[in-house]
Design a protein around this motif. Structure first.
Motif, PDB file in Angstrom:
ATOM      1  N   UNK A   1       0.837  -1.208   0.000  1.00 32.88           N
ATOM      2  CA  UNK A   1       0.000   0.000   0.000  1.00 32.88           C
ATOM      3  C   UNK A   1       0.866   1.249   0.000  1.00 32.88           C
ATOM      4  N   UNK A   2       1.871   1.266   0.869  1.00 32.62           N
ATOM      5  CA  UNK A   2       2.751   2.438   0.946  1.00 32.62           C
ATOM      6  C   UNK A   2       3.517   2.648  -0.355  1.00 32.62           C
ATOM      7  N   UNK A   3       4.000   1.549  -0.939  1.00 32.40           N
ATOM      8  CA  UNK A   3       4.758   1.644  -2.192  1.00 32.40           C
ATOM      9  C   UNK A   3       3.887   2.146  -3.335  1.00 32.40           C
TER      10      UNK A   3
ATOM     11  N   UNK B   1       6.054   9.944  -2.873  1.00 29.03           N
ATOM     12  CA  UNK B   1       7.484   9.683  -2.707  1.00 29.03           C
ATOM     13  C   UNK B   1       8.218  10.843  -2.048  1.00 29.03           C
ATOM     14  N   UNK B   2       7.554  11.983  -1.967  1.00 26.71           N
ATOM     15  CA  UNK B   2       8.179  13.166  -1.369  1.00 26.71           C
ATOM     16  C   UNK B   2       7.387  13.640  -0.155  1.00 26.71           C
ATOM     17  N   UNK B   3       8.076  14.263   0.772  1.00 25.25           N
ATOM     18  CA  UNK B   3       7.408  14.876   1.917  1.00 25.25           C
ATOM     19  C   UNK B   3       8.100  16.198   2.227  1.00 25.25           C
TER      20      UNK B   3
ATOM     21  N   UNK C   1       7.835   4.942   6.567  1.00 22.56           N
ATOM     22  CA  UNK C   1       6.801   5.881   6.126  1.00 22.56           C
ATOM     23  C   UNK C   1       5.603   5.967   7.024  1.00 22.56           C
ATOM     24  N   UNK C   2       5.641   5.338   8.221  1.00 20.70           N
ATOM     25  CA  UNK C   2       4.473   5.337   9.094  1.00 20.70           C
ATOM     26  C   UNK C   2       4.672   6.235  10.284  1.00 20.70           C
TER      27      UNK C   2
END
Length: 233
Positions: A201-203, A208-210, A230-231
């Motif tokens: 799900x994350x992939x 891809x950016x924050x 990423x969590x």
């Protein structure tokens, strides 16, 4: 006589006739929103002063529309917004249910407000019943916002299985989850012990950016370099 002179003379002497459009007179305008703001405030005042019994509320609401030539949908919708801003969740539920019982206001905006009110008032069973109706009736037209709302509700009440079900419906109709919803879905898979699906799900869906604040500036960084999984809790 010169032809140009004749043409000019004819143009000057000709009368320009303007057609006057036919004026229409109406005793009332069917969808006129004039005065809807005051009607909305009156409705809010009425319901705010009532006891919590359904019969009392519905009776007062029926009186509110008794002399209307058609259902005052604009005023009712504005009243819902006012009640929502004031966090009067029980009144939001009562007014929205009454509207729907009259066959009025069956829109995504009304459903969203009602689901939020159910969440705030901890009426999960009613929220689930409404959601099932929405899914079966409006499958292909459910908005991203509405999916986000129900997943947020399930997340607040620790209902991971229901989050996964709603996510499956999202994928089936091709609605891409927003960033917050992606986090909730991934967290649900993790709590269910399905780390492979969490990572998938994350992939697939996570940006891809924050953006982070570094030395007083807003900086864009690659998420995988900044946050390993990423969590956030």
């Amino acid at each position: 006589m010169d032809k140009k002179y004749l043409i000019l003379k004819l143009l000057r002497s000709s009368k320009i006739v303007k057609k006057v459009g036919k004026k229409e007179h109406h005793l009332w305008k069917k969808r006129d929103s004039a005065g809807s703001g005051q009607k909305a405030l009156n409705l809010v005042k009425i319901v705010s002063e009532l006891p919590n019994e359904k019969e009392a509320v519905y009776g007062a609401l029926n009186k509110w529309i008794a002399w209307e030539t058609e259902f005052p949908l604009i005023a009712a919708a504005k009243a819902l917004k006012i009640l929502r801003k004031r966090s009067q969740w029980l009144r939001v539920i009562q007014v929205a249910k009454w509207m729907l019982s009259k066959g009025q206001g069956a829109t995504m905006a009304t459903y969203d407000t009602l689901l939020l009110a159910f969440d705030k008032d901890k009426r999960v069973d009613e929220a689930e019943s409404l959601w099932n109706m929405i899914v079966h009736t409006h499958t292909r037209s459910i908005s991203k916002q509405l999916f986000s709302r129900i997943i947020s509700l399930y997340d607040h009440h620790d209902m991971q299985d229901k989050i996964v079900e709603a996510f499956a419906d999202m994928e089936e109709v091709g609605v891409r989850p927003d960033e917050d919803t992606v986090i909730r879905i991934a967290r649900a898979f993790r709590k269910l012990g399905q780390e492979d699906k969490q990572k998938l799900v994350l992939k697939r869906y996570q940006c891809k950016w924050k953006y982070i604040h570094f030395k007083g500036e807003r900086v864009r960084v690659r998420r995988d370099a900044w946050d390993k999984d990423g969590l956030t809790e």
